[in-house]
Design an enzyme around this catalytic site. Structure first.
Site, PDB file in Angstrom:
ATOM      1  N   GLN A  93       0.853  -1.260  -0.026  1.00  0.00           N
ATOM      2  CA  GLN A  93       0.005   0.005   0.139  1.00  0.00           C
ATOM      3  C   GLN A  93       0.939   1.086   0.029  1.00  0.00           C
ATOM      4  OE1 GLN A  93      -0.653  -2.592   2.021  1.00  0.00           O
ATOM      5  NE2 GLN A  93      -2.730  -2.935   2.522  1.00  0.00           N
ATOM      6  N   ASP A 149      -6.137   1.693  12.964  1.00  0.00           N
ATOM      7  CA  ASP A 149      -7.318   1.171  12.708  1.00  0.00           C
ATOM      8  C   ASP A 149      -8.147   0.954  13.991  1.00  0.00           C
ATOM      9  OD1 ASP A 149      -7.483  -0.304   9.718  1.00  0.00           O
ATOM     10  OD2 ASP A 149      -5.564   0.022  10.318  1.00  0.00           O
TER      11      ASP A 149
END
Length: 340
Positions: free
Chosen positions: A187, A228
């Protein structure tokens, strides 16, 4: 529902549309999403990714279904199914909980649409606040290391950790970014490099295992990462490899900052030990595939351990940058995250 447009998510012409992040940076392909199964598939395949964006994409889909005349029971089922797609990212649960509350209103369809619009607009605003607070921690000439992707692709706004970098670069034209490629799905190499290039911010891409030598050479001044899920004691889960960086930063005495909205705080998690960690497919580690092609490098029967996230303990964190301000270890130890 009114028109809502972000870098990788939009509601336009009566359709929910998402940018396929698995195909970036070589292809910009948008998918129309009309039902729960489509959205679940997009989320699970990481075509929709980033903790805030997952929650917003799911919210727009539920709002779309409400506009299409789905019953309250059908919308409840949709919320349940979407909530279960990613167990670690708490933003999704937060958004779905907000929509479930809206469902209790007499005019539930319009209430769900209004709440989804509000969530989208709130994300844009809180991204700006985080970026403004975090940019104050950056100095002219800083070399900043970041991990995974935390920019406009992962949110409705400018991003979390990468949003800080975006705002800091507007204040200091001479900062430089080290970008972890972020194994196993790259990513950083695919998405963060892509965004920094678009923003014209100088960066250098590195393999994850090069970070230690960079720090030892004095080439890293600060580290900014996203999250997260953040526990009440300040422990947080983020893309696997974040804990490595925190340990290295602690050893080399480099400031380590986590940037996330208050929607990432989980008051039900006392510590990182309570955060569920998603395990992903073996094929993500045994080879690679994407718009660039595919390659299998490991033996077919190789045993694989592939957690999507790891947990960084609060003791390794210099400060938590939220949309409500910057919080330091003494404040967090006193329980401030449980009251934000």
């Amino acid at each position: 529902m009114k028109e809502l447009i972000a870098r990788s998510l939009k509601y336009q012409n009566g359709m929910v549309q998402v940018l396929d992040q698995y195909l970036l940076p070589h292809q910009e392909t948008w998918h129309h999403c009309e039902n729960v199964e489509q959205m679940k598939s997009l989320i699970l395949a990481l075509k929709v990714r980033g903790a805030p964006l997952i929650g917003l994409a799911a919210s727009l889909l539920v709002a779309y279904l409400a506009e299409q005349g789905s019953s309250k029971a059908q919308l409840n089922d949709a919320i349940d199914e979407l909530t279960a797609t990613r167990p670690t990212a708490v933003n999704l649960m937060h958004c779905m909980a907000r929509l479930r509350e809206a469902l209790q209103q007499p005019e539930y369809a319009q209430a769900v649409v209004t709440e989804a619009e509000r969530l989208f607009e709130e994300d844009c605003a809180l991204c700006d606040r985080m970026a403004t607070f975090g940019a104050e921690l950056v100095e002219s000439g800083d070399n900043i290391l970041t991990h995974c992707n935390t920019g406009a692709l992962a949110t409705a706004g400018v991003g979390t950790a990468l949003g800080v970098i975006h705002h800091a670069a507007r204040q200091h034209s001479n900062i430089h970014i080290w970008v972890d490629e972020t194994r196993p799905l790259l990513q950083g190499g695919r998405l963060t490099a892509y965004e920094l290039a678009q923003w014209q911010i100088p960066y250098t891409l590195i393999c994850d295992n090069m970070a230690a030598s960079l720090m030892a050479a004095g080439k890293v001044d600060k580290i900014f990462v996203g999250a997260d899920r953040i526990a009440v004691n300040g422990d947080f889960a983020n893309k696997v490899g974040t804990y490595n960086l925190a340990v290295l930063a602690h050893y080399h005495q480099i400031p380590f900052y986590v940037v996330a909205p208050v929607t990432t705080l989980d008051s039900s998690c006392a510590s990182g030990q309570d955060i569920p960690i998603e395990q992903r497919a073996e094929t993500e580690v045994t080879g690679v595939s994407g718009s660039f092609g595919s390659c299998q490098w490991a033996p077919e029967q190789a045993e694989v351990y592939n957690p999507a996230f790891d947990v960084t303990p609060a003791a390794l964190i210099t400060a938590w940058v939220l949309d409500t301000g910057v919080y330091y270890p003494q404040q967090v130890a006193a329980g401030v995250l449980g009251t934000v």
